[in-house]
Write an enzyme that holds these catalytic residues in place. Structure first.
Site, short mmCIF file in Angstrom:
data_model
loop_
_atom_site.label_atom_id
_atom_site.label_comp_id
_atom_site.label_asym_id
_atom_site.label_seq_id
_atom_site.Cartn_x
_atom_site.Cartn_y
_atom_site.Cartn_z
N MET A 72 12.37 -12.39 56.39
CA MET A 72 12.74 -13.80 56.49
C MET A 72 13.33 -14.16 57.85
O MET A 72 13.27 -15.32 58.26
CB MET A 72 13.68 -14.21 55.35
CG MET A 72 13.01 -14.19 53.99
SD MET A 72 11.54 -15.29 53.85
CE MET A 72 10.17 -14.20 54.25
N TYR B 298 8.97 -8.89 50.38
CA TYR B 298 9.75 -9.30 51.55
C TYR B 298 11.24 -9.15 51.34
O TYR B 298 11.72 -9.09 50.21
CB TYR B 298 9.39 -10.72 51.98
CG TYR B 298 9.90 -11.85 51.11
CD1 TYR B 298 11.11 -12.46 51.38
CD2 TYR B 298 9.15 -12.34 50.04
CE1 TYR B 298 11.58 -13.52 50.62
CE2 TYR B 298 9.60 -13.40 49.27
CZ TYR B 298 10.81 -13.99 49.56
OH TYR B 298 11.27 -15.03 48.80
N CYS B 299 11.95 -9.07 52.47
CA CYS B 299 13.41 -9.01 52.48
C CYS B 299 13.91 -9.77 53.70
O CYS B 299 13.22 -10.64 54.22
CB CYS B 299 13.90 -7.56 52.47
SG CYS B 299 13.48 -6.65 53.96
N ARG B 300 15.06 -9.43 54.18
CA ARG B 300 15.63 -10.12 55.34
C ARG B 300 14.88 -9.76 56.63
O ARG B 300 14.52 -10.62 57.40
CB ARG B 300 17.12 -9.77 55.47
CG ARG B 300 17.81 -10.42 56.65
CD ARG B 300 19.30 -10.06 56.65
NE ARG B 300 19.91 -10.46 57.91
CZ ARG B 300 19.98 -9.68 58.98
NH1 ARG B 300 19.50 -8.46 58.96
NH2 ARG B 300 20.55 -10.12 60.08
N GLY C 194 12.50 -6.73 56.81
CA GLY C 194 11.37 -5.84 56.62
C GLY C 194 11.75 -4.41 56.29
O GLY C 194 10.90 -3.60 55.93
#
Length: 102
Positions: free
Chosen positions: A93, A64-66, A68
Site C-alpha cells: 500500500m 497485499y500488506c503495507r 510487500g
C-alpha cells in the site's frame, strides 16, 4: 510465488476483473487505507486460521500488506499449506499510495 506491481493490480481492478484480494495488515492499518478484499492479518495465517481461503486454494489470490514484506511471508506460509497460485503485490500500500493517482 508470483508478483504483481500495484499498477498491474490497479489495471485488473479497473477492468472489473473478479479477483481474490487478501489484506494481511493489522486492523488499524486497514482502517487508514485499503483497496478492499478479505482482511486476514498475517498473525492468523501464521497460526493457520485460514478457513476463509480454503475455497480459493487453486485459484489466483492477490495478497497485499503495507510494503510487500508481510504479504511475501503470507505467500510462503500459504504455499506450504497447499495453495498453488499466490501473487504478492510488490511495494504494498505504500507503493499504491505513492504511484496510483485516483
Amino acid at each position: 510465488m508470483q508478483t504483481i506491481t500495484v499498477e498491474e493490480l490497479k489495471a485488473k481492478l479497473t477492468a472489473g476483473e473478479n479477483i481474490h484480494l487478501v489484506d494481511v495488515r493489522e486492523s488499524h492499518e486497514r482502517a487508514d487505507f485499503n483497496i478492499g478484499g478479505l482482511h486476514l492479518p498475517l498473525g492468523n495465517i501464521q497460526t493457520m486460521q485460514i478457513d476463509e481461503l480454503e475455497e480459493w486454494k487453486n485459484e489466483p489470490i492477490y495478497i497485499y500488506c503495507r510494503s510487500g514484506n508481510r504479504s511475501g511471508q503470507a505467500c510462503l506460509i500459504l504455499e506450504t499449506a497447499g495453495f498453488s497460485n499466490l501473487i504478492n503485490v510488490t511495494g504494498g500500500m505504500l507503493a499504491w499510495q505513492d504511484r496510483i493517482k485516483d
